[in-house]
Design a protein around this motif. Structure first.
Motif, PDB file in Angstrom:
ATOM      1  N   VAL A 221       0.885  -1.261  -0.033  1.00  0.00           N
ATOM      2  CA  VAL A 221      -0.162  -0.031  -0.206  1.00  0.00           C
ATOM      3  C   VAL A 221       0.904   1.244  -0.218  1.00  0.00           C
ATOM      4  CG1 VAL A 221      -1.976  -1.162   1.157  1.00  0.00           C
ATOM      5  CG2 VAL A 221      -0.361   0.025   2.453  1.00  0.00           C
ATOM      6  N   GLY A 222       2.260   1.139   0.266  1.00  0.00           N
ATOM      7  CA  GLY A 222       2.932   2.062  -0.112  1.00  0.00           C
ATOM      8  C   GLY A 222       4.569   1.917   0.051  1.00  0.00           C
ATOM      9  N   ILE A 223       5.263   2.818  -0.773  1.00  0.00           N
ATOM     10  CA  ILE A 223       6.805   2.739  -0.568  1.00  0.00           C
ATOM     11  C   ILE A 223       7.218   4.157  -0.494  1.00  0.00           C
ATOM     12  CG2 ILE A 223       8.688   2.183  -2.288  1.00  0.00           C
ATOM     13  CD1 ILE A 223       7.040  -0.184  -3.608  1.00  0.00           C
ATOM     14  N   ILE A 224       8.167   4.234   0.465  1.00  0.00           N
ATOM     15  CA  ILE A 224       8.784   5.582   0.601  1.00  0.00           C
ATOM     16  C   ILE A 224      10.204   5.152   0.293  1.00  0.00           C
ATOM     17  CG2 ILE A 224       9.211   7.406   2.302  1.00  0.00           C
ATOM     18  CD1 ILE A 224       6.701   6.570   3.541  1.00  0.00           C
ATOM     19  N   ALA A 225      10.896   5.992  -0.703  1.00  0.00           N
ATOM     20  CA  ALA A 225      12.344   6.109  -0.771  1.00  0.00           C
ATOM     21  C   ALA A 225      12.669   7.580  -1.315  1.00  0.00           C
ATOM     22  CB  ALA A 225      12.675   4.965  -2.187  1.00  0.00           C
TER      23      ALA A 225
END
Length: 289
Positions: free
Chosen positions: A54-58
């Motif tokens: 539901v989410g990817i933070i890079a």
């Protein structure tokens, strides 16, 4: 670098075994030379096989380079990914995975932004589903007043008359005898059968010879087992079809109602002489009005 990013990194740093399992996995030791968009896409393709991401933070800041957060919709999925991918080579470097300390700090960014970016990432990685084509709805035929029962009853009385029955029996007997004769004797008998059939036609449906076109058809020579559904299937394909009327107590005939003469005429021209069974060619004509 904002304080929010620094706090997220600090909270995600592994602290022995004190961090309980949660939805978010903290990943570090990533190759810092990979572009941010390509890195997020590759991480999505890798982790999505363990469950819904539901989410990817890079981030590409100095302090967050080589790190990312992967947010699953279910703790079991995040746990399975952590156990399976720990130490796997990813862009020539072994990944290090742990649970983020708290989901709320790992996904501090707006939920709307995460959903929008993740949907766009998924769209570039997976083919769009085919859209089902809606079948056009066929409107029902307009309601019409019931046909004239007087005409209908006249047809029934005519087909049940003693004279018609005698002529029909004569034709049946003649045809049966014809089948028993040698080939050389059949020619003369065929003439008598034709004459008997002509008498039957002239007696049974005298009104059919010069009847004006109208919106009701009269069908004869139907097999005894013919059903209403079979006739509906045959005639409903023509414009203006309304109804099928079978004659109670009289097999082999039916009336077909249309809401206009053009549709009735088209059906008559197309189906007169149609072979409805192996031995029956139906006769279709305009009914007397």
């Amino acid at each position: 670098m904002s304080n929010t990013t620094e706090n997220a990194m600090t909270i995600a740093t592994p602290v022995g075994n004190s961090i309980p399992p949660n939805h978010t996995i903290y990943v570090n030791n990533l190759n810092g030379k990979i572009k941010k968009q390509q890195l997020r896409k590759s991480l999505y393709n890798l982790f999505v096989s363990y469950g819904r991401v539901v989410g990817i933070i890079a981030m590409k800041g100095v302090k967050m380079r080589g790190q990312a957060f992967i947010v699953f919709d279910d703790i079991q999925n995040s746990t399975a990914a952590l156990r399976s991918l720990q130490g796997i080579m990813f862009y020539d470097k072994p990944m290090r995975l742990s649970y983020a300390k708290r989901d709320s700090d790992a996904i501090r960014h707006s939920k709307d932004q995460i959903a929008e970016k993740t949907a766009a990432l998924a769209a570039t990685s997976q083919p769009e589903p085919k859209q089902r084509k809606e079948k056009p709805r066929i409107p029902p035929p307009p309601t019409q007043p019931p046909p004239d029962r007087t005409v209908h009853e006249q047809h029934i009385a005519m087909m049940n008359s003693e004279e018609v029955n005698r002529a029909a029996n004569a034709v049946a007997v003649a045809e049966a005898e014809l089948q028993e004769l040698p080939l050389r004797d059949r020619t003369r008998r065929i003439q008598s059968v034709i004459a008997a059939q002509t008498t039957l036609i002239g007696t049974a449906v005298p009104m059919m010879t010069e009847v004006q076109s109208n919106s009701t058809l009269f069908v004869t020579n139907l097999p005894n087992e013919t059903t209403r559904e079979a006739l509906e299937e045959l005639f409903h394909q023509y414009s203006g079809y309304l109804d099928v009327r079978l004659v109670p107590g009289r097999e082999g005939i039916a009336f077909i109602d249309f809401d206009n003469e053009i549709g009735a005429s088209s059906a008559k021209d197309a189906l007169n002489g149609f072979k409805i069974s192996a031995t029956n060619l139906i006769s279709v004509s305009f009914a007397k009005k």
